[in-house]
Design a protein around this motif. Structure first.
Motif, short mmCIF file in Angstrom:
data_model
loop_
_atom_site.label_atom_id
_atom_site.label_comp_id
_atom_site.label_asym_id
_atom_site.label_seq_id
_atom_site.Cartn_x
_atom_site.Cartn_y
_atom_site.Cartn_z
N MET A 101 0.85 -1.19 0.00
CA MET A 101 0.00 0.00 0.00
C MET A 101 0.89 1.25 0.00
O MET A 101 2.02 1.21 0.47
CB MET A 101 -0.90 0.01 1.23
CG MET A 101 -1.82 -1.19 1.33
SD MET A 101 -2.96 -1.33 -0.05
CE MET A 101 -4.03 0.03 0.28
N THR A 102 0.37 2.33 -0.51
CA THR A 102 1.09 3.60 -0.51
C THR A 102 0.67 4.41 0.71
O THR A 102 -0.51 4.54 1.00
CB THR A 102 0.79 4.40 -1.79
OG1 THR A 102 1.12 3.59 -2.91
CG2 THR A 102 1.57 5.68 -1.83
N ASN A 103 1.66 4.91 1.43
CA ASN A 103 1.39 5.73 2.60
C ASN A 103 2.40 6.87 2.59
O ASN A 103 3.60 6.64 2.60
CB ASN A 103 1.54 4.89 3.88
CG ASN A 103 1.15 5.65 5.11
OD1 ASN A 103 1.36 6.84 5.23
ND2 ASN A 103 0.60 4.92 6.07
N PRO A 104 1.93 8.12 2.57
CA PRO A 104 2.87 9.25 2.50
C PRO A 104 3.66 9.46 3.79
O PRO A 104 4.70 10.12 3.76
CB PRO A 104 1.96 10.45 2.21
CG PRO A 104 0.62 10.05 2.73
CD PRO A 104 0.55 8.55 2.56
N ARG A 111 3.83 -7.01 0.75
CA ARG A 111 3.07 -8.25 0.81
C ARG A 111 3.53 -9.16 -0.32
O ARG A 111 3.65 -8.73 -1.48
CB ARG A 111 1.59 -7.96 0.65
CG ARG A 111 0.74 -9.22 0.57
CD ARG A 111 -0.68 -8.91 0.14
NE ARG A 111 -1.34 -10.12 -0.29
CZ ARG A 111 -2.42 -10.60 0.26
NH1 ARG A 111 -2.99 -9.97 1.25
NH2 ARG A 111 -2.96 -11.70 -0.21
N LEU A 112 3.81 -10.42 0.03
CA LEU A 112 4.23 -11.42 -0.94
C LEU A 112 3.16 -12.50 -1.02
O LEU A 112 2.84 -13.13 -0.01
CB LEU A 112 5.55 -12.06 -0.53
CG LEU A 112 6.70 -11.13 -0.14
CD1 LEU A 112 7.90 -11.96 0.29
CD2 LEU A 112 7.05 -10.20 -1.27
N ASP A 113 2.60 -12.72 -2.20
CA ASP A 113 1.70 -13.85 -2.42
C ASP A 113 2.55 -15.02 -2.86
O ASP A 113 3.30 -14.93 -3.84
CB ASP A 113 0.65 -13.52 -3.48
CG ASP A 113 -0.31 -12.42 -3.02
OD1 ASP A 113 -0.57 -12.36 -1.80
OD2 ASP A 113 -0.77 -11.65 -3.87
N LEU A 114 2.45 -16.12 -2.12
CA LEU A 114 3.38 -17.24 -2.29
C LEU A 114 2.68 -18.53 -2.68
O LEU A 114 1.52 -18.74 -2.37
CB LEU A 114 4.13 -17.47 -0.96
CG LEU A 114 4.82 -16.26 -0.36
CD1 LEU A 114 5.35 -16.61 1.01
CD2 LEU A 114 5.94 -15.79 -1.27
#
Length: 118
Positions: A101-104, A111-114
């Motif tokens: 996610m983008t957070n300023p 996050r890694l989908d495995l």
């Protein structure tokens, strides 16, 4: 490179450490093979394996699908198709997708989908 060099800070609670494996070689028959060369070790990670019951419109028979998700520090050098080894269990996974996610205000975990290979 050891993860302690990066000063890793995570929002998720680490449950294990990971090694990132990258690279290929060619065997005697000219086929490409993955190498077990670690490019980084000791990376703190939250690794969770889950299962889900799924059905499709074409096949209403329920199936159990297992999948895994890991969260690693924001600056971790990991890409799609890398492999990771859980240093606690020795299990090896292939990375299907990397997202975050983008957070300023702060850098958030990746996050890694495995998919488990061993």
């Amino acid at each position: 490179m050891d993860a302690s060099v990066w000063g890793c800070v995570m929002q998720a609670v680490a449950t294990t450490t990971l090694a990132i494996l990258r690279g290929t070689t060619t065997d005697g028959y000219g086929d490409e093979q993955d190498t077990n060369t670690p490019i980084a070790t000791g990376i703190p990670a939250s690794l969770i394996e889950q299962s889900r019951r799924v059905t499709t419109r074409d096949d209403p028979t329920p199936r159990i699908v297992r999948y895994a998700v890991a969260r690693v520090p924001a600056r971790t050098d990991v890409t799609d198709q890398d492999r990771i080894r859980d240093e606690r269990t020795g299990a090896v996974y292939i990375v299907d997708a990397v997202s975050g996610m983008t957070n300023p205000a702060i850098q958030v975990d990746r996050r890694l989908d495995l998919r488990r290979t061993t």
